[in-house]
Design a protein around this motif. Structure first.
Motif, mmCIF file in Angstrom:
data_model
loop_
_atom_site.group_PDB
_atom_site.id
_atom_site.type_symbol
_atom_site.label_atom_id
_atom_site.label_comp_id
_atom_site.label_asym_id
_atom_site.label_seq_id
_atom_site.Cartn_x
_atom_site.Cartn_y
_atom_site.Cartn_z
ATOM 1 N N LEU A 109 0.832 -1.205 0.000
ATOM 2 C CA LEU A 109 0.000 0.000 0.000
ATOM 3 C C LEU A 109 0.871 1.262 0.000
ATOM 4 O O LEU A 109 0.621 2.208 -0.758
ATOM 5 C CB LEU A 109 -0.918 0.003 1.215
ATOM 6 C CG LEU A 109 -2.090 -0.988 1.181
ATOM 7 C CD1 LEU A 109 -2.772 -1.054 2.549
ATOM 8 C CD2 LEU A 109 -3.093 -0.581 0.111
ATOM 9 N N GLN A 110 1.906 1.285 0.843
ATOM 10 C CA GLN A 110 2.783 2.458 0.881
ATOM 11 C C GLN A 110 3.550 2.626 -0.426
ATOM 12 O O GLN A 110 3.773 3.759 -0.886
ATOM 13 C CB GLN A 110 3.758 2.339 2.048
ATOM 14 C CG GLN A 110 3.104 2.468 3.407
ATOM 15 C CD GLN A 110 4.123 2.322 4.534
ATOM 16 O OE1 GLN A 110 4.842 3.256 4.857
ATOM 17 N NE2 GLN A 110 4.179 1.142 5.125
ATOM 18 N N ARG A 124 -7.358 7.925 -1.065
ATOM 19 C CA ARG A 124 -8.072 6.640 -0.991
ATOM 20 C C ARG A 124 -7.156 5.542 -0.457
ATOM 21 O O ARG A 124 -7.558 4.730 0.399
ATOM 22 C CB ARG A 124 -8.595 6.253 -2.378
ATOM 23 C CG ARG A 124 -9.452 4.979 -2.394
ATOM 24 C CD ARG A 124 -9.689 4.475 -3.803
ATOM 25 N NE ARG A 124 -8.482 3.942 -4.408
ATOM 26 C CZ ARG A 124 -7.998 2.726 -4.158
ATOM 27 N NH1 ARG A 124 -8.619 1.920 -3.292
ATOM 28 N NH2 ARG A 124 -6.906 2.299 -4.760
ATOM 29 N N LEU A 125 -5.909 5.520 -0.947
ATOM 30 C CA LEU A 125 -4.963 4.505 -0.488
ATOM 31 C C LEU A 125 -4.650 4.676 0.998
ATOM 32 O O LEU A 125 -4.497 3.685 1.729
ATOM 33 C CB LEU A 125 -3.679 4.573 -1.318
ATOM 34 C CG LEU A 125 -3.784 4.051 -2.756
ATOM 35 C CD1 LEU A 125 -2.565 4.451 -3.565
ATOM 36 C CD2 LEU A 125 -3.962 2.536 -2.765
ATOM 37 N N ALA A 144 -5.065 3.073 6.628
ATOM 38 C CA ALA A 144 -5.524 3.346 7.991
ATOM 39 C C ALA A 144 -6.415 2.243 8.516
ATOM 40 O O ALA A 144 -6.401 1.930 9.711
ATOM 41 C CB ALA A 144 -6.266 4.682 8.032
ATOM 42 N N ALA A 145 -7.193 1.625 7.637
ATOM 43 C CA ALA A 145 -8.043 0.505 8.057
ATOM 44 C C ALA A 145 -7.211 -0.749 8.304
ATOM 45 O O ALA A 145 -7.499 -1.527 9.216
ATOM 46 C CB ALA A 145 -9.100 0.231 6.987
ATOM 47 N N ALA A 146 -6.145 -0.940 7.495
ATOM 48 C CA ALA A 146 -5.312 -2.143 7.633
ATOM 49 C C ALA A 146 -4.329 -2.042 8.781
ATOM 50 O O ALA A 146 -4.033 -3.036 9.448
ATOM 51 C CB ALA A 146 -4.557 -2.393 6.326
ATOM 52 N N ALA A 147 -3.798 -0.850 9.013
ATOM 53 C CA ALA A 147 -2.782 -0.663 10.066
ATOM 54 C C ALA A 147 -3.025 0.672 10.749
ATOM 55 O O ALA A 147 -2.273 1.634 10.548
ATOM 56 C CB ALA A 147 -1.379 -0.717 9.462
ATOM 57 N N PRO A 148 -4.072 0.768 11.553
ATOM 58 C CA PRO A 148 -4.398 2.049 12.190
ATOM 59 C C PRO A 148 -3.292 2.511 13.132
ATOM 60 O O PRO A 148 -2.649 1.706 13.800
ATOM 61 C CB PRO A 148 -5.694 1.740 12.946
ATOM 62 C CG PRO A 148 -5.701 0.257 13.140
ATOM 63 C CD PRO A 148 -4.998 -0.311 11.947
ATOM 64 N N GLY A 149 -3.097 3.822 13.171
ATOM 65 C CA GLY A 149 -2.077 4.387 14.056
ATOM 66 C C GLY A 149 -1.987 5.878 13.844
ATOM 67 O O GLY A 149 -2.381 6.400 12.791
ATOM 68 N N PRO A 150 -1.445 6.590 14.816
ATOM 69 C CA PRO A 150 -1.411 8.056 14.727
ATOM 70 C C PRO A 150 -0.555 8.591 13.587
ATOM 71 O O PRO A 150 -0.904 9.597 12.972
ATOM 72 C CB PRO A 150 -0.867 8.482 16.086
ATOM 73 C CG PRO A 150 -0.170 7.275 16.635
ATOM 74 C CD PRO A 150 -0.916 6.106 16.106
#
Length: 428
Positions: free
Chosen positions: A304-305, A328-329, A334-340
């Motif tokens: 993704l990144q 969108r990506l 954020a849904a796959a690897a949520p974090g600040p």
């Protein structure tokens, strides 16, 4: 050659060769602490002998890496011979060292059985607690000092020193082998290895502290390791995704400073300076990751990144950037690897794609997140979004606060400059 150029040459050689030197010596001696000591002994010998070019053996040798290895090997043999407790092993170990294949330090081709990669897998051994693995890898593979790693993790130097020493002790007690793991064991450690290679690259791309904006030698080493991993693990999309991400981001290094040596942010960079070979390598690796994903292999955060980085790489001009796709990506990430930190970057993307207020709305959700306490990142992004919203006074204040928090000199200068620009705009 005068002493000063020789000293600079020794420093450059050590930065380039020390990690591979320690890796090769660890493989030969089966003792990490001894390998580090021997490498340091070789460095001392270089400091003593190379500056004196007027005597035999003086001056920088044609193959400095091989010179350091030869010195370290001789000292290892001498040490084994002096140690009565190891007398029975002397012949075997000394013979092994004498006959061990000399690493080709100047080779242009990377080899799968790479001593540095072995060190990376060793540093991620399951005998180590999770918090020790990246610290030890940054020390052994990244070549960072204990002080630099401590600053990156916001802990005291003594605390980080104890953590690294304990990790080495646990490795010794566990009898961990430097041999490359295979099968299920390799897969179990692979995620940690990918993470620490990414950490090494990030420390090179945007140094957490010190006078330098970037440390290209760390980026190059991380890219090299990522390429080796992609040859070693051919069927994992995340391995290819990591390579793609590092190659594409690494392509921007030549443009991250202007003609006056000042730090330059992405949108202000001269894209003609981007390394097109690295971009092509990155896009090829991303295509392979996506192909494996379509074939049913699990795709994760590195892919993704890398997809986000590819959007930037494909835009010839900043205004050509497909910000709605990047936003969108980031939503998917954020849904796959949520974090600040992901949320802060998502705020940037939404601010570009849908307007500054949309970005500020995303940022507001992490305003009080303790993980960002003391970090300049949130404030720098807030300043950028405020500037885009025309709220110059608030932008200047945010940039000044961010400048006070960063530990990198070049980044502090950049943030202070942006604060001044917003203040001057208001006065005008």
């Amino acid at each position: 050659m005068s002493d000063q150029p020789t000293q600079e040459a020794i420093t450059a050689v050590w930065r380039h060769e020390s990690v591979r030197l320690v890796g090769a010596l660890t493989r030969m001696t089966r003792d990490l602490d001894l390998a580090e000591d021997l490498a340091q002994d070789a460095l001392v010998a270089a400091l003593e002998q190379w500056p004196d070019s007027g005597r035999p053996g003086g001056g920088v040798p044609a193959n400095p890496g091989a010179w350091l290895m030869a010195v370290a090997k001789r000292r290892a043999i001498d040490q084994f011979r002096r140690n009565d407790a190891l007398r029975r092993r002397t012949a075997e170990l000394a013979r092994g060292l004498e006959e061990a294949e000399m690493p080709e330090f100047d080779a242009a081709v990377d080899h799968i059985e790479d001593d540095v990669l072995r060190l990376a897998f060793l540093s991620c051994h399951p005998a180590l607690p999770p918090e020790s693995r990246p610290a030890l890898t940054l020390r052994l593979v990244g070549g960072l000092t204990t002080q630099e790693i401590a600053r990156a993790y916001l802990v005291k130097d003594a605390t980080m020193g104890q953590r690294i020493s304990r990790a080495k002790r646990l490795l010794a007690e566990s009898g961990a082998s430097l041999e490359m793991p295979t099968g299920a064991e390799r897969q179990a450690r692979l995620g940690d290895v990918l993470a620490v290679v990414y950490l090494i690259f990030n420390e090179g791309y945007a140094a957490s502290s010190g006078p330098e904006w970037t440390r290209p030698e760390l980026c190059l080493e991380a890219m090299r390791l990522a390429r080796i991993l992609s040859w070693l693990v051919v069927d994992d999309p995340e391995v290819h995704g990591l390579q793609a991400l590092l190659e594409i981001q690494g392509s921007r290094l030549p443009a991250r400073r202007d003609a006056d040596g000042r730090a330059v942010l992405l949108e202000a960079q001269d894209r003609r300076q981007w390394d097109q070979l690295l971009i092509r390598r990155g896009l090829t690796a991303l295509a392979e990751a996506q192909r494996l994903g379509r074939a049913g292999r699990p795709v994760g955060t590195y892919v993704l990144q890398a997809s986000i980085a590819a959007c930037h790489a494909r835009a010839r001009r900043p205004e050509d950037t497909d910000w709605p796709e990047i936003a969108r990506l980031y939503d998917v990430l954020a849904a796959a690897a949520p974090g600040p930190v992901v949320e802060v970057n998502r705020a940037v993307a939404h601010g570009r794609a849908h307007g500054a207020d949309a970005g500020l709305d995303v940022l507001a959700a992490v305003d009080d997140d303790p993980a960002l306490s003391g970090s300049h990142l949130l404030l720098a992004v807030r300043g950028d979004l405020m500037e885009r919203a025309g709220r110059r006074d608030e932008a200047a204040a945010a940039f000044r606060e961010a400048a006070a928090l960063t530990r990198n000199d070049d980044e502090r200068a950049l943030l202070s400059r942006r604060a001044d620009e917003n203040t001057l705009d208001r006065r005008a």
